[in-house]
Scaffold this active site. Structure first.
Site, PDB file in Angstrom:
ATOM      1  N   CYS A   2      44.469  65.065  66.435  1.00 46.53           N
ATOM      2  CA  CYS A   2      45.686  63.585  66.460  1.00 46.53           C
ATOM      3  C   CYS A   2      46.503  63.753  68.194  1.00 46.53           C
ATOM      4  O   CYS A   2      46.379  64.709  68.548  1.00 46.53           O
ATOM      5  CB  CYS A   2      46.703  64.191  65.479  1.00 46.53           C
ATOM      6  SG  CYS A   2      45.965  64.899  64.014  1.00 46.53           S
ATOM      7  N   ARG A  27      40.338  62.720  72.623  1.00 44.33           N
ATOM      8  CA  ARG A  27      40.578  63.357  71.515  1.00 44.33           C
ATOM      9  C   ARG A  27      40.136  63.412  70.350  1.00 44.33           C
ATOM     10  O   ARG A  27      39.943  64.323  69.242  1.00 44.33           O
ATOM     11  CB  ARG A  27      42.709  64.015  71.369  1.00 44.33           C
ATOM     12  CG  ARG A  27      42.603  63.887  72.425  1.00 44.33           C
ATOM     13  CD  ARG A  27      44.339  64.127  72.865  1.00 44.33           C
ATOM     14  NE  ARG A  27      44.980  64.757  71.953  1.00 44.33           N
ATOM     15  CZ  ARG A  27      45.174  65.863  71.780  1.00 44.33           C
ATOM     16  NH1 ARG A  27      44.973  66.397  73.339  1.00 44.33           N
ATOM     17  NH2 ARG A  27      45.993  67.112  71.410  1.00 44.33           N
ATOM     18  N   TRP A  75      43.769  62.303  63.270  1.00 43.00           N
ATOM     19  CA  TRP A  75      42.148  62.999  62.912  1.00 43.00           C
ATOM     20  C   TRP A  75      42.389  63.258  61.482  1.00 43.00           C
ATOM     21  O   TRP A  75      43.170  64.582  61.825  1.00 43.00           O
ATOM     22  CB  TRP A  75      41.910  63.578  64.003  1.00 43.00           C
ATOM     23  CG  TRP A  75      40.565  64.499  63.490  1.00 43.00           C
ATOM     24  CD1 TRP A  75      39.247  63.251  64.140  1.00 43.00           C
ATOM     25  CD2 TRP A  75      39.990  65.495  63.988  1.00 43.00           C
ATOM     26  NE1 TRP A  75      38.239  64.623  63.717  1.00 43.00           N
ATOM     27  CE2 TRP A  75      38.676  65.455  63.843  1.00 43.00           C
ATOM     28  CE3 TRP A  75      40.857  67.250  62.895  1.00 43.00           C
ATOM     29  CZ2 TRP A  75      38.199  66.820  63.474  1.00 43.00           C
ATOM     30  CZ3 TRP A  75      39.290  67.928  62.908  1.00 43.00           C
ATOM     31  CH2 TRP A  75      38.600  67.979  63.039  1.00 43.00           C
ATOM     32  N   ASN A 100      51.279  66.588  65.063  1.00 43.31           N
ATOM     33  CA  ASN A 100      49.562  67.098  65.625  1.00 43.31           C
ATOM     34  C   ASN A 100      49.866  68.854  64.645  1.00 43.31           C
ATOM     35  O   ASN A 100      50.534  69.323  64.850  1.00 43.31           O
ATOM     36  CB  ASN A 100      49.432  67.276  66.268  1.00 43.31           C
ATOM     37  CG  ASN A 100      48.482  67.651  67.212  1.00 43.31           C
ATOM     38  OD1 ASN A 100      47.564  67.873  66.422  1.00 43.31           O
ATOM     39  ND2 ASN A 100      48.126  67.592  68.430  1.00 43.31           N
ATOM     40  N   GLY A 101      48.930  68.836  64.115  1.00 43.48           N
ATOM     41  CA  GLY A 101      49.251  70.046  63.542  1.00 43.48           C
ATOM     42  C   GLY A 101      48.696  70.106  62.129  1.00 43.48           C
ATOM     43  O   GLY A 101      48.188  68.982  61.223  1.00 43.48           O
ATOM     44  N   GLU A 483      23.115  75.362  73.440  1.00 48.82           N
ATOM     45  CA  GLU A 483      23.693  74.544  73.626  1.00 48.82           C
ATOM     46  C   GLU A 483      23.013  73.528  73.642  1.00 48.82           C
ATOM     47  O   GLU A 483      23.770  72.027  73.720  1.00 48.82           O
ATOM     48  CB  GLU A 483      24.489  74.873  75.064  1.00 48.82           C
ATOM     49  CG  GLU A 483      24.765  73.730  76.476  1.00 48.82           C
ATOM     50  CD  GLU A 483      26.339  73.682  75.409  1.00 48.82           C
ATOM     51  OE1 GLU A 483      26.937  73.649  74.623  1.00 48.82           O
ATOM     52  OE2 GLU A 483      26.952  72.305  75.871  1.00 48.82           O
ATOM     53  N   LYS A 487      24.367  69.945  71.609  1.00 44.80           N
ATOM     54  CA  LYS A 487      24.508  69.165  72.592  1.00 44.80           C
ATOM     55  C   LYS A 487      24.215  67.593  71.988  1.00 44.80           C
ATOM     56  O   LYS A 487      24.481  66.148  71.542  1.00 44.80           O
ATOM     57  CB  LYS A 487      23.996  68.408  74.098  1.00 44.80           C
ATOM     58  CG  LYS A 487      24.702  69.192  74.781  1.00 44.80           C
ATOM     59  CD  LYS A 487      26.186  68.139  75.123  1.00 44.80           C
ATOM     60  CE  LYS A 487      27.139  69.394  74.143  1.00 44.80           C
ATOM     61  NZ  LYS A 487      27.801  70.391  75.214  1.00 44.80           N
ATOM     62  N   GLU A 490      25.037  67.112  68.054  1.00 41.51           N
ATOM     63  CA  GLU A 490      27.206  66.338  68.191  1.00 41.51           C
ATOM     64  C   GLU A 490      26.439  65.052  68.745  1.00 41.51           C
ATOM     65  O   GLU A 490      27.764  63.737  67.988  1.00 41.51           O
ATOM     66  CB  GLU A 490      27.485  67.000  69.198  1.00 41.51           C
ATOM     67  CG  GLU A 490      27.722  67.170  70.495  1.00 41.51           C
ATOM     68  CD  GLU A 490      29.320  67.973  70.944  1.00 41.51           C
ATOM     69  OE1 GLU A 490      29.849  68.259  70.684  1.00 41.51           O
ATOM     70  OE2 GLU A 490      28.760  68.255  72.484  1.00 41.51           O
ATOM     71  N   HIS A 506       8.655  83.691  62.762  1.00 42.06           N
ATOM     72  CA  HIS A 506       9.462  85.188  61.876  1.00 42.06           C
ATOM     73  C   HIS A 506      10.368  83.663  60.463  1.00 42.06           C
ATOM     74  O   HIS A 506      10.985  84.500  59.749  1.00 42.06           O
ATOM     75  CB  HIS A 506       9.983  85.852  61.704  1.00 42.06           C
ATOM     76  CG  HIS A 506       9.605  86.852  62.339  1.00 42.06           C
ATOM     77  ND1 HIS A 506       9.640  88.008  61.770  1.00 42.06           N
ATOM     78  CD2 HIS A 506      10.028  87.026  64.095  1.00 42.06           C
ATOM     79  CE1 HIS A 506       8.238  88.262  62.877  1.00 42.06           C
ATOM     80  NE2 HIS A 506       9.077  87.790  64.055  1.00 42.06           N
ATOM     81  N   LYS A 605      37.675  66.476  70.247  1.00 44.73           N
ATOM     82  CA  LYS A 605      38.418  66.724  71.804  1.00 44.73           C
ATOM     83  C   LYS A 605      38.519  68.285  71.954  1.00 44.73           C
ATOM     84  O   LYS A 605      37.844  69.268  72.407  1.00 44.73           O
ATOM     85  CB  LYS A 605      38.139  66.396  72.963  1.00 44.73           C
ATOM     86  CG  LYS A 605      37.939  66.602  74.572  1.00 44.73           C
ATOM     87  CD  LYS A 605      36.596  66.516  74.786  1.00 44.73           C
ATOM     88  CE  LYS A 605      36.906  67.440  76.142  1.00 44.73           C
ATOM     89  NZ  LYS A 605      35.197  68.252  76.332  1.00 44.73           N
TER      90      LYS A 605
HETATM   91  C1  AGP Z   1      30.963  71.223  73.104  1.00 48.40           C
HETATM   92  O1  AGP Z   1      30.347  70.035  73.031  1.00 48.40           O
HETATM   93  C2  AGP Z   1      31.957  70.772  71.821  1.00 48.40           C
HETATM   94  N1  AGP Z   1      32.858  69.623  71.893  1.00 48.40           N
HETATM   95  C3  AGP Z   1      33.178  72.161  70.952  1.00 48.40           C
HETATM   96  O2  AGP Z   1      31.205  73.202  70.797  1.00 48.40           O
HETATM   97  C4  AGP Z   1      34.001  72.442  72.255  1.00 48.40           C
HETATM   98  O3  AGP Z   1      32.896  73.537  72.674  1.00 48.40           O
HETATM   99  C5  AGP Z   1      34.724  73.530  71.314  1.00 48.40           C
HETATM  100  O4  AGP Z   1      34.932  72.564  70.416  1.00 48.40           O
HETATM  101  C6  AGP Z   1      35.737  74.823  72.105  1.00 48.40           C
HETATM  102  O5  AGP Z   1      36.449  74.101  73.089  1.00 48.40           O
HETATM  103  P1  AGP Z   1      36.811  74.640  74.043  1.00 48.40           P
HETATM  104  O6  AGP Z   1      36.087  74.886  74.889  1.00 48.40           O
HETATM  105  O7  AGP Z   1      38.034  73.334  75.029  1.00 48.40           O
HETATM  106  O8  AGP Z   1      37.597  75.357  73.364  1.00 48.40           O
END
Ligand code: AGP
Length: 610
Positions: A2, A27, A75, A100-101, A483, A487, A490, A506, A605
């Site tokens: 949010c 965000r 969100w 937010n929270g 990683e 990517k 997501e 395995h 984000k």
């Molecule tokens: C990565 O592309 C993601 N957006 C996500 O995994 C992110 O790295 C994770 O939420 C941690 O966020 P931070 O680095 O702000 O703590």
């Protein structure tokens, strides 16, 4: 997660609120809304299930005007994305509130309020808060005291913006566990979840501390701490300009951020190296004496930041010969773990607001670690304020939800940390100078790799109709593969998993057929020959292989094997270098699929709730 914006000014605040929401879009959100106290002392609200653009359109057809207002991007956590669940929430046309929270005791409060005759129009945990403010207002007759009474009832995390139609010249803000910043204008004040939202209107910011409540009037700001005592909080002048949130001609923020990595890495190295030596004090005043005592390292983080930690563990054990454990923050915070003497606790986070990482750090501070360090991209974030030692990556704001430049600059920070610790463990100045040289070569080498973008765009076509993909790596390149898979999944919504190449036989090999592309990172190191045999296992099962290999690797494209030879000579920087083509691959696959690259579905984000 949010986003909150609020403003109190002589001018009509709606344009400021709408622009602020636009700048918080990164965000992640599913609905948006805005409320003002209008010139007739009435609350006016508009909300949409969808994007801020739609809110702007609605506002254009029936503008809301007023000098005090709050706005929000939601969100969904409690209750599906819907118009009724969108903020601001209003109680009895009297009080409007954005949050937010997560309010953990919302069920209990809801039951009490239902008994007291309150109607609910949403499924959110937030509506109990606005009702509680309204209820308190019936006795206190003024908003500040009503908010004080309300937050005493709340369990969980919140950043709040609250307005009352009968006090049109007042905006109350409160924070505990969720970020909130106050923007200081000339004769006007603003609130927001982060500074980017407010850069078009001010450069001056006050970061609220845990438990703070701010009573904001146009010409007067009073901040109360968690004991309801008036406190002074410093004003910080931001050096960011309002166009940091622009795409600078790139189609997406993610692409801009991928291409800004040479610069972000150079910025993150600036002042951290002097005459071939790592400047240890960049981790904190007493970092040197702390690092002298380090016997082991524990790294805790989430998502991409966790992957950075995994790579650093290889560096630490190989270069500094210090044992290192890496753990996902949401796991670490809920299990009983043993702290080995003289262990340095390292938390990594781009945003510095990730709820699990923050909770893990708070737990670590009580658990007997030698010291705590945060590697973070946001100064004045909750994480940097909580940790004893801090290293700021200077990646600049990262807007795309998919982390790119934050990751590579975290790795730069971690490599500097490894050297700084290794120096206390026998690394001589000649070796240090050699590692520093590798670091200094990074911006140029990353830049060279970005030039493969057309080749990678071509490969991306092969992935766009696939539903699954495998990523393989070995050693410190396993986290690189992880990683790459993260990517791809997501932003393109293709199911992607990473495996240590030796693990193929395995289990995962059963999945390989001509519909399952397999991506492997193949640096020219001591594991190359072993990796080649693993790859033959894939080829023999008809799987199509995409290999990112060094020019010197002596692997060639053949039927079913596509080799992209890149200029990434093997040294300790190689994991950073091999990340670049994988970022580009995910990006171009998502472009072909027409996905919402900068704001992928269901993701945020900054994950400020559990
Ligand atoms: C990565 O592309 C993601 N957006 C996500 O995994 C992110 O790295 C994770 O939420 C941690 O966020 P931070 O680095 O702000 O703590």
């Amino acid at each position: 997660m949010c986003g909150i914006v609020g403003a109190i000014a002589q001018r009509d605040v709606s344009p400021v609120l709408l622009e602020g929401l636009k700048r918080l879009e990164y965000r992640g959100y599913d609905s948006a809304g805005l409320a003002v106290v209008d010139h007739n002392k009435q609350l006016q609200r508009i909300r949409v299930l969808g994007k801020v653009n739609e809110l702007q359109e609605q506002h254009q057809s029936s503008p809301l005007q007023g000098g005090t207002g709050i706005a929000h991007t939601r969100w969904a956590t409690h209750g599906k994305p819907s118009l009724d669940n969108a903020h601001p929430h209003i109680c009895r046309n009297q009080v409007a509130l954005v949050h937010n929270g997560i309010i953990e005791n919302h069920e209990q409060l809801r039951a009490q309020q239902v008994d007291a005759g309150y109607d609910f129009s949403s499924e959110t945990d937030t509506e109990v808060v606005v009702n509680a403010v309204y209820e308190a207002l019936q006795t206190t007759k003024e908003l500040l005291q009503a908010v004080f009474r309300t937050i005493e009832q709340l369990e969980g995390a919140y950043a709040l913006g609250v307005i009352n139609k009968d006090e049109p010249e007042r905006l109350i803000a409160a924070r505990k566990g969720s970020p909130l910043v106050i923007g200081v204008g000339i004769g006007e004040y603003f609130i927001a979840s982060d500074v980017f939202a407010l850069l078009p209107v001010t450069q001056q910011f006050i970061f609220l501390e845990e438990g703070d409540v701010a009573d904001i009037k146009r010409d007067k700001l009073t901040i109360y701490d968690s004991n309801q005592q008036i406190v002074e909080r410093p004003i910080n002048v931001s050096e960011l300009s309002s166009d940091v949130a622009d795409k600078a001609g790139y189609r997406h923020y993610m692409l801009k951020e991928i291409f800004s990595q040479p610069n972000a890495i150079a910025e993150s190295l600036e002042n951290r190296i002097e005459d071939g030596r790592v400047v240890t004090s960049e981790f904190g005043q007493n970092a040197e004496s702390i690092f002298q005592q380090v016997k082991s390292v524990k790294i805790v983080a989430c998502g991409t930041s966790y992957h950075a930690g995994l790579i650093a563990a290889h560096w630490l054990e190989e270069i500094a010969q210090i044992p290192c454990q890496v753990e996902i923050a949401s796991e670490y915070r809920y299990r009983k773990s043993v702290v080995v003497d003289n262990t340095l606790f390292v938390s990594i986070s781009q945003s510095g607001e990730t709820a699990d990482t923050l909770a893990a750090l708070q737990l670590a501070k009580k658990s007997g670690f030698l010291n705590t360090l945060a590697i973070c991209n946001v100064a004045e974030s909750s994480l940097t304020r909580e940790a004893e030692l801090v290293f700021l990556t200077h990646a600049g704001p990262e807007i795309g939800v998919a982390s790119t430049k934050a990751f590579t600059t975290q790795l730069v920070g971690l490599f500097l940390l490894v050297i700084a610790i290794a120096k206390q463990n026998g690394l001589d100045s000649k070796q240090e100078a050699m590692f520093v040289k590798q670091l200094e070569s990074l911006p140029g080498r990353v830049n060279q790799l970005l030039q493969y973008k057309d080749d990678i765009e071509n490969i991306a076509k092969d992935f766009s109709d696939k539903h699954h993909a495998l990523f393989l790596g070995r050693g410190s390149f396993l986290p690189v593969a992880m990683e790459g898979a993260l990517k791809l999944k997501e932003i393109s919504y293709i199911h992607a998993e990473a495996y240590a190449a030796g693990e193929l036989k395995h289990g995962p090999l059963a999945l390989v057929d001509d519909d399952m592309p397999v991506v492997a990172v193949a640096p020219n190191n001591n594991l190359l020959e072993k990796l080649k045999s693993n790859l033959q296992e894939v080829q023999a099962r008809g799987g199509k292989l995409y290999l990112f290999a060094d020019k010197t690797s002596e692997v060639e494209s053949t039927d079913g094997v596509y080799v992209l030879k890149i200029n990434a000579l093997y040294d300790f920087m190689a994991p950073i270098l091999y990340t670049i083509p994988l970022q580009l691959l995910a990006y171009y696959v998502a472009v072909i699929k027409g996905a919402d690259i900068d704001q992928p579905r269901n993701l945020a984000k900054s994950v400020t709730v559990e």
